[in-house]
Design a protein around this motif. Structure first.
Motif, PDB file in Angstrom:
ATOM      1  N   LYS A 130       5.593   7.611  -7.723  1.00  7.89           N
ATOM      2  CA  LYS A 130       5.609   8.743  -8.866  1.00  7.89           C
ATOM      3  C   LYS A 130       6.155   9.994  -8.531  1.00  7.89           C
ATOM      4  CE  LYS A 130       1.946   6.552 -11.417  1.00  7.89           C
ATOM      5  NZ  LYS A 130       2.763   6.225 -12.725  1.00  7.89           N
ATOM      6  N   GLY A 131       6.889  10.153  -7.216  1.00  4.13           N
ATOM      7  CA  GLY A 131       7.607  11.357  -6.693  1.00  4.13           C
ATOM      8  C   GLY A 131       6.634  12.352  -6.026  1.00  4.13           C
ATOM      9  N   TYR A 132       5.508  12.119  -5.575  1.00  3.27           N
ATOM     10  CA  TYR A 132       4.663  13.124  -4.898  1.00  3.27           C
ATOM     11  C   TYR A 132       5.084  13.380  -3.468  1.00  3.27           C
ATOM     12  CZ  TYR A 132       1.024  13.215  -8.425  1.00  3.27           C
ATOM     13  OH  TYR A 132       0.376  13.306  -9.897  1.00  3.27           O
ATOM     14  N   GLU A 133       4.810  14.396  -2.923  1.00  3.05           N
ATOM     15  CA  GLU A 133       4.609  14.495  -1.482  1.00  3.05           C
ATOM     16  C   GLU A 133       3.218  14.041  -1.128  1.00  3.05           C
ATOM     17  OE1 GLU A 133       4.116  18.279   1.179  1.00  3.05           O
ATOM     18  OE2 GLU A 133       6.263  18.138   0.515  1.00  3.05           O
ATOM     19  N   VAL A 134       3.075  13.259  -0.296  1.00  3.74           N
ATOM     20  CA  VAL A 134       1.738  12.598  -0.100  1.00  3.74           C
ATOM     21  C   VAL A 134       1.359  13.007   1.247  1.00  3.74           C
ATOM     22  CG1 VAL A 134       0.371  10.585   0.168  1.00  3.74           C
ATOM     23  CG2 VAL A 134       2.098  10.653  -1.617  1.00  3.74           C
ATOM     24  N   HIS A 135       0.151  13.491   1.281  1.00  2.00           N
ATOM     25  CA  HIS A 135      -0.679  13.831   2.755  1.00  2.00           C
ATOM     26  C   HIS A 135      -1.807  13.192   2.955  1.00  2.00           C
ATOM     27  CE1 HIS A 135       1.234  18.161   3.093  1.00  2.00           C
ATOM     28  NE2 HIS A 135       1.759  17.691   1.851  1.00  2.00           N
ATOM     29  N   GLY A 136      -1.812  12.786   4.004  1.00  2.00           N
ATOM     30  CA  GLY A 136      -3.150  11.960   4.348  1.00  2.00           C
ATOM     31  C   GLY A 136      -3.871  12.390   5.473  1.00  2.00           C
ATOM     32  N   LEU A 137      -5.445  12.368   5.273  1.00  5.76           N
ATOM     33  CA  LEU A 137      -6.403  12.966   6.217  1.00  5.76           C
ATOM     34  C   LEU A 137      -6.824  11.519   7.074  1.00  5.76           C
ATOM     35  CD1 LEU A 137      -8.100  15.046   7.614  1.00  5.76           C
ATOM     36  CD2 LEU A 137      -9.890  14.471   5.999  1.00  5.76           C
ATOM     37  N   ILE A 138      -6.503  11.767   8.420  1.00  2.02           N
ATOM     38  CA  ILE A 138      -6.905  10.533   9.356  1.00  2.02           C
ATOM     39  C   ILE A 138      -7.879  11.079  10.148  1.00  2.02           C
ATOM     40  CG2 ILE A 138      -4.657   9.510   9.138  1.00  2.02           C
ATOM     41  CD1 ILE A 138      -3.599  10.591  11.773  1.00  2.02           C
ATOM     42  N   ARG A 139      -8.715  10.298  10.752  1.00  2.00           N
ATOM     43  CA  ARG A 139      -9.897  10.269  11.665  1.00  2.00           C
ATOM     44  C   ARG A 139      -9.099  10.846  13.168  1.00  2.00           C
ATOM     45  NH1 ARG A 139     -14.486   6.232  11.766  1.00  2.00           N
ATOM     46  NH2 ARG A 139     -15.802   8.126  11.790  1.00  2.00           N
ATOM     47  N   PRO A 140     -10.103  11.744  13.873  1.00  5.72           N
ATOM     48  CA  PRO A 140      -9.445  12.032  15.577  1.00  5.72           C
ATOM     49  C   PRO A 140      -9.271  10.817  15.799  1.00  5.72           C
ATOM     50  CG  PRO A 140     -11.419  13.192  14.640  1.00  5.72           C
ATOM     51  CD  PRO A 140     -11.275  12.272  13.499  1.00  5.72           C
ATOM     52  N   ARG A 141      -8.454  10.659  16.974  1.00  3.30           N
ATOM     53  CA  ARG A 141      -7.898   9.547  17.650  1.00  3.30           C
ATOM     54  C   ARG A 141      -9.120   8.759  18.279  1.00  3.30           C
ATOM     55  NH1 ARG A 141      -2.375   9.899  17.866  1.00  3.30           N
ATOM     56  NH2 ARG A 141      -1.656  11.989  17.599  1.00  3.30           N
TER      57      ARG A 141
END
Length: 325
Positions: free
Chosen positions: A27-38
């Motif tokens: 849909k044309g979004y700039e997608v950010h993701g939150l990931i857990r610490p390594r």
């Protein structure tokens, strides 16, 4: 040039997060993701999103860290936030109970506080759960049924749903909860029942396993496809006003039904391999957890398109390739 809308997905490395990321990219979004610490994510934490990894902006941090979430939302000024991150653990201990309550409730609270303080235009979706109804006194359940959670996970999701409502009504934030019923896919983790059955049946078919231990074969649930459910999440944030919705198929199935579909597709007789383990049998529910998605159908125009047979076929096709001798 029109600026791209931006969206943050917490729990982007999970089943729902991966399907939602795909949808938003389309849909044309700039997608950010939150990931857990390594040190918390495990070695396969990017497995479900590796095919779109280059198109995502990932932020590493803890959703329960108020300072981190506050700074991230203040800095990025997201248009949409989808809070899908949650810890699920069927083997509850004191340690996991605390972790479930901390992450599953504090996460949405931190998001709401930061949006209220720095990004009032941001629209927030919270992934709630049918487990907020616990052992319901009526079936199917709609948005008017009283919440009565009976597990730490259900308690956290119920409290999160109430927080969303409070911030919506008291602070004017566009925030809503999707009360999500069971939803599966080829990307589902093995600890969830349909995936457990599919994997075991394939291993039996390939001579890698001799039996499958299950609990109550007559237990009823409402099982849908995760790819359909993420569409409902997106639709909820496109409305003129924020409203909570029950999201499910509305069709009850038993564990026995799942067994019939899976083993028949593999040309096996499940009764030769399935063993009922009384230690896995949960107390009987007076009424089963089954959705009444009428409101979502009327107001969002959303329906669950994928039938259970087709969902199981997708899962079998995927796992036949990945489960090897």
């Amino acid at each position: 040039m029109k600026k791209k809308k931006t969206a943050l997905i917490t729990g982007i490395t999970g089943q729902d997060g991966s399907y939602l990321a795909e949808l938003l990219l389309e849909k044309g979004y700039e997608v950010h993701g939150l990931i857990r610490p390594r040190n918390k994510g495990g070695v396969q934490r990017f497995k479900k999103i590796e095919h779109i990894l280059s198109r995502l902006r990932l932020h590493e941090g803890d959703i329960a860290d108020e300072g981190f979430i506050n700074q991230l939302i203040k800095q990025e000024n997201f248009d949409d936030i989808y809070d899908l991150a949650a810890i699920v653990d069927s083997l509850i201990s004191v340690r996991t109970e605390k972790e479930i309550l901390l992450n599953n409730l504090m996460g949405i609270q931190n998001i709401l506080i930061a949006v209220h303080s720095h990004s009032a235009h941001t629209r927030v979706f919270f992934a709630s759960s049918s487990l907020v109804y616990g052992n319901p006194l009526i079936s199917p359940q709609n948005e008017m049924v009283c919440m009565n959670p009976i597990s730490p996970y259900g308690v956290a999701k119920a409290a999160g749903s109430h927080l969303v409502r409070i911030y919506r009504e008291s602070h004017g934030i566009f925030a809503c909860s999707g009360i999500l019923y069971n939803h599966e896919s080829p990307r589902r983790d093995s600890r969830f029942l349909p995936k457990k059955i599919v994997e075991a049946a394939i291993r039996i078919k390939k001579g890698l396993q001799k039996e499958l231990k299950l609990g109550d074969l007559d237990a009823v649930r409402d099982w849908g496809f995760a790819g359909d459910f993420v569409e409902a999440m997106w639709l909820m944030l496109q409305q003129e006003r924020p409203v909570d919705y029950v999201i499910g198929t509305g069709i009850p199935y038993t564990v026995r039904d799942i067994l019939n579909i899976v083993f028949e597709a593999l040309e096996l007789d499940w009764q030769k391999y399935v063993v009922v383990d009384n230690l896995l049998v949960r107390p009987k529910e007076k009424f089963p957890l089954v959705a009444d998605p009428k409101k979502a159908r009327i107001e969002l125009g959303w329906v669950a398109h994928t039938q259970l047979d087709d969902l199981i076929a997708m899962m079998i096709e995927h796992d036949m390739k990945t489960i090897t001798i």
